[in-house]
Design a protein around this motif. Structure first.
Motif, PDB file in Angstrom:
ATOM      1  N   ALA A 176      -7.293  -9.752  -5.744  1.00 12.59           N
ATOM      2  CA  ALA A 176      -7.210  -9.967  -4.323  1.00 12.59           C
ATOM      3  C   ALA A 176      -6.231 -10.608  -3.908  1.00 12.59           C
ATOM      4  N   PRO A 177      -5.026 -10.204  -3.489  1.00 11.50           N
ATOM      5  CA  PRO A 177      -3.719 -10.811  -3.382  1.00 11.50           C
ATOM      6  C   PRO A 177      -3.664 -11.502  -2.138  1.00 11.50           C
ATOM      7  N   GLY A 178      -4.352 -11.406  -1.106  1.00 15.34           N
ATOM      8  CA  GLY A 178      -4.300 -11.780   0.278  1.00 15.34           C
ATOM      9  C   GLY A 178      -5.018 -13.118   0.354  1.00 15.34           C
ATOM     10  N   LEU A 200       7.831 -13.024 -19.007  1.00 19.03           N
ATOM     11  CA  LEU A 200       6.593 -12.445 -18.733  1.00 19.03           C
ATOM     12  C   LEU A 200       5.845 -13.145 -17.491  1.00 19.03           C
ATOM     13  N   MET A 201       6.258 -14.306 -17.087  1.00 18.80           N
ATOM     14  CA  MET A 201       5.616 -14.777 -15.821  1.00 18.80           C
ATOM     15  C   MET A 201       6.212 -14.101 -14.562  1.00 18.80           C
ATOM     16  N   LYS A 202       7.399 -13.872 -14.560  1.00 23.56           N
ATOM     17  CA  LYS A 202       7.978 -12.976 -13.435  1.00 23.56           C
ATOM     18  C   LYS A 202       7.222 -11.553 -13.346  1.00 23.56           C
ATOM     19  N   GLN A 203       6.963 -10.888 -14.640  1.00 28.16           N
ATOM     20  CA  GLN A 203       6.515  -9.388 -14.641  1.00 28.16           C
ATOM     21  C   GLN A 203       4.915  -9.640 -14.008  1.00 28.16           C
ATOM     22  N   VAL A 204       4.093 -10.622 -14.623  1.00 27.23           N
ATOM     23  CA  VAL A 204       2.772 -10.771 -14.375  1.00 27.23           C
ATOM     24  C   VAL A 204       2.697 -11.014 -12.936  1.00 27.23           C
ATOM     25  N   PHE A 205       3.437 -12.104 -12.403  1.00 29.37           N
ATOM     26  CA  PHE A 205       3.375 -12.435 -11.092  1.00 29.37           C
ATOM     27  C   PHE A 205       3.607 -11.500  -9.967  1.00 29.37           C
ATOM     28  N   ALA A 206       4.519 -10.450 -10.372  1.00 27.11           N
ATOM     29  CA  ALA A 206       4.787  -9.497  -9.534  1.00 27.11           C
ATOM     30  C   ALA A 206       3.599  -8.278  -9.362  1.00 27.11           C
ATOM     31  N   SER A 207       3.052  -8.059 -10.653  1.00 31.07           N
ATOM     32  CA  SER A 207       1.849  -7.096 -10.680  1.00 31.07           C
ATOM     33  C   SER A 207       0.744  -7.694 -10.266  1.00 31.07           C
ATOM     34  N   VAL A 208       0.392  -8.978 -10.012  1.00 30.67           N
ATOM     35  CA  VAL A 208      -0.561  -9.681  -9.370  1.00 30.67           C
ATOM     36  C   VAL A 208      -0.451  -9.407  -7.854  1.00 30.67           C
ATOM     37  N   GLN A 209       0.737  -9.618  -7.383  1.00 30.09           N
ATOM     38  CA  GLN A 209       1.027  -9.355  -5.805  1.00 30.09           C
ATOM     39  C   GLN A 209       1.294  -7.929  -5.300  1.00 30.09           C
ATOM     40  N   ASP A 210       1.015  -6.935  -6.391  1.00 33.00           N
ATOM     41  CA  ASP A 210       1.310  -5.456  -6.052  1.00 33.00           C
ATOM     42  C   ASP A 210      -0.079  -4.981  -5.171  1.00 33.00           C
ATOM     43  N   THR A 211       0.421  -4.491  -4.113  1.00 33.85           N
ATOM     44  CA  THR A 211      -0.829  -3.857  -3.286  1.00 33.85           C
ATOM     45  C   THR A 211      -0.932  -2.478  -3.338  1.00 33.85           C
ATOM     46  N   THR A 213      -1.425  -0.523  -5.876  1.00 36.46           N
ATOM     47  CA  THR A 213      -2.499   0.051  -6.746  1.00 36.46           C
ATOM     48  C   THR A 213      -3.836  -0.667  -6.149  1.00 36.46           C
ATOM     49  N   PRO A 214      -4.902  -0.045  -6.593  1.00 35.47           N
ATOM     50  CA  PRO A 214      -6.309  -0.445  -6.230  1.00 35.47           C
ATOM     51  C   PRO A 214      -6.736  -2.014  -6.148  1.00 35.47           C
ATOM     52  N   ILE A 215      -7.001  -2.574  -5.172  1.00 39.73           N
ATOM     53  CA  ILE A 215      -7.278  -4.123  -5.094  1.00 39.73           C
ATOM     54  C   ILE A 215      -8.583  -4.295  -4.580  1.00 39.73           C
ATOM     55  N   THR A 216      -8.930  -5.562  -4.510  1.00 40.15           N
ATOM     56  CA  THR A 216     -10.017  -6.030  -4.162  1.00 40.15           C
ATOM     57  C   THR A 216     -10.222  -6.741  -2.569  1.00 40.15           C
ATOM     58  N   HIS A 217     -11.082  -6.251  -1.797  1.00 36.39           N
ATOM     59  CA  HIS A 217     -11.025  -6.844  -0.634  1.00 36.39           C
ATOM     60  C   HIS A 217     -11.997  -7.816  -0.253  1.00 36.39           C
ATOM     61  N   ALA A 218     -12.080  -8.644   0.719  1.00 33.28           N
ATOM     62  CA  ALA A 218     -13.244  -9.608   0.811  1.00 33.28           C
ATOM     63  C   ALA A 218     -14.595  -8.852   1.254  1.00 33.28           C
ATOM     64  N   LYS A 219     -14.512  -7.599   1.974  1.00 32.44           N
ATOM     65  CA  LYS A 219     -15.631  -6.920   2.122  1.00 32.44           C
ATOM     66  C   LYS A 219     -16.532  -6.372   0.981  1.00 32.44           C
ATOM     67  N   ASP A 220     -15.538  -6.100   0.056  1.00 29.01           N
ATOM     68  CA  ASP A 220     -16.160  -5.592  -1.426  1.00 29.01           C
ATOM     69  C   ASP A 220     -17.333  -6.677  -2.054  1.00 29.01           C
ATOM     70  N   VAL A 221     -16.694  -7.775  -1.635  1.00 32.85           N
ATOM     71  CA  VAL A 221     -17.272  -9.130  -2.648  1.00 32.85           C
ATOM     72  C   VAL A 221     -18.585  -9.206  -2.068  1.00 32.85           C
ATOM     73  N   GLY A 241     -14.961  -4.226  -5.749  1.00 36.27           N
ATOM     74  CA  GLY A 241     -13.409  -3.930  -5.393  1.00 36.27           C
ATOM     75  C   GLY A 241     -13.183  -2.778  -6.308  1.00 36.27           C
ATOM     76  N   ALA A 242     -12.354  -1.857  -5.844  1.00 38.75           N
ATOM     77  CA  ALA A 242     -11.959  -0.527  -6.681  1.00 38.75           C
ATOM     78  C   ALA A 242     -11.354  -0.815  -7.913  1.00 38.75           C
ATOM     79  N   ASP A 243     -10.719  -1.867  -8.077  1.00 40.13           N
ATOM     80  CA  ASP A 243      -9.973  -2.066  -9.452  1.00 40.13           C
ATOM     81  C   ASP A 243     -11.166  -2.511 -10.513  1.00 40.13           C
ATOM     82  N   ALA A 244     -11.932  -3.638  -9.827  1.00 38.98           N
ATOM     83  CA  ALA A 244     -12.898  -3.945 -10.680  1.00 38.98           C
ATOM     84  C   ALA A 244     -13.845  -3.103 -11.185  1.00 38.98           C
ATOM     85  N   VAL A 245     -14.316  -1.888 -10.229  1.00 36.88           N
ATOM     86  CA  VAL A 245     -15.184  -0.963 -10.434  1.00 36.88           C
ATOM     87  C   VAL A 245     -14.612   0.002 -11.679  1.00 36.88           C
ATOM     88  N   ALA A 246     -13.220   0.375 -11.440  1.00 37.12           N
ATOM     89  CA  ALA A 246     -12.561   1.136 -12.428  1.00 37.12           C
ATOM     90  C   ALA A 246     -12.537   0.590 -13.787  1.00 37.12           C
TER      91      ALA A 246
END
Length: 254
Positions: A176-178, A200-211, A213-221, A241-246
């Protein structure tokens, strides 16, 4: 459960906890929203709402909160700390803080409400962990361990409390990036760096902030917590969240 039931939610100053408190209020529940530093303006005024101070890593704070709250019907252990950093860059004091809040705080809060649930032979405990416990990711070793421990605790405790008609369930949000949770993790990645892992930190941090791809919204939780609390037939683990379900279904999240 009837709409006159009472729910206590930890970590309500922002993110999933705040939105869960709003949702249960809208559904007619009595809500006890807890925060380390209470802020009345965060939630709408209601005679069904109480905002109480609580630090889940402080035994005295837990005792005062439970005494002030009185009888409750459901506990949602949502309070948590994020940490995204290489293991070599994490101080052991930070490791202990993560476990004190994410793991021991959840256990302590649960233990505090069990006597009333057991005696009434009714009650629900919902522990909010993470979908990273289902699929390992780099730079999350300590955080994942703290949440995976809660998963194991929850599943064992559910068997222990079943004879007393007390339900225990897990909600596993995805990325949930936001949320402010992500902002806290960003602060910690800066403070816990290690030059050998810079790429690795730069790569992972970018992927964590990427919106993209499927993400989780507060409504899902929020909806997953609602299901866990109100539906006796809800499964033990509820991905949110869509990503967690997948991930839970064994499919790629992207």
């Amino acid at each position: 459960m009837p709409s006159t039931s009472t729910i206590l939610i930890t970590g309500c100053s922002s993110g999933f906890g705040l939105e869960t408190a709003r949702y249960f209020l809208d559904k007619g529940w009595r809500v006890i929203a807890t925060m380390r530093t209470p802020r009345d303006e965060l939630l709408p005024r209601s005679d069904r709402l109480r905002i109480l101070p609580l630090d889940v890593a402080d035994a005295a704070s837990i005792r005062r909160c439970i005494e002030s709250a009185g009888p409750i019907d459901a506990l949602v252990n949502n309070a948590g700390i994020g940490l995204l950093a290489p293991m070599e860059g994490i101080a052991m004091d930070d490791v202990r803080q993560i476990f004190e809040t994410n793991t021991l705080g959840t256990i302590a809060m649960t233990r505090a409400v069990l006597p009333q649930f057991r005696e009434r032979r009714a009650g629900v405990v919902v522990n909010v962990t993470s979908s990273v416990t289902l699929k390992s990711l780099p730079l999350l070793s300590v955080y994942t361990a703290s949440k995976a421990a809660v998963n194991a605790f929850t599943e064992s405790l559910a068997l222990e409390l079943e004879p007393f008609s007390v339900r225990v369930r897990l909600v596993l949000p995805g990325r949930a990036p936001g949320t402010s949770f992500g902002a806290n993790a960003r602060q910690r990645i800066t403070a816990s760096g290690h030059e050998a892992y810079a790429g690795l930190m730069k790569q992972v941090f970018a992927s964590v902030q990427d919106t993209s791809t499927p993400i989780t919204h507060a409504k899902d939780v929020v909806e997953a917590v609602w299901q866990a609390v109100t539906d006796p037939s809800a499964p033990m683990r509820i991905p949110a969240g869509a990503d967690a379900v997948a991930v839970a279904a064994g499919r790629p999240a992207a």
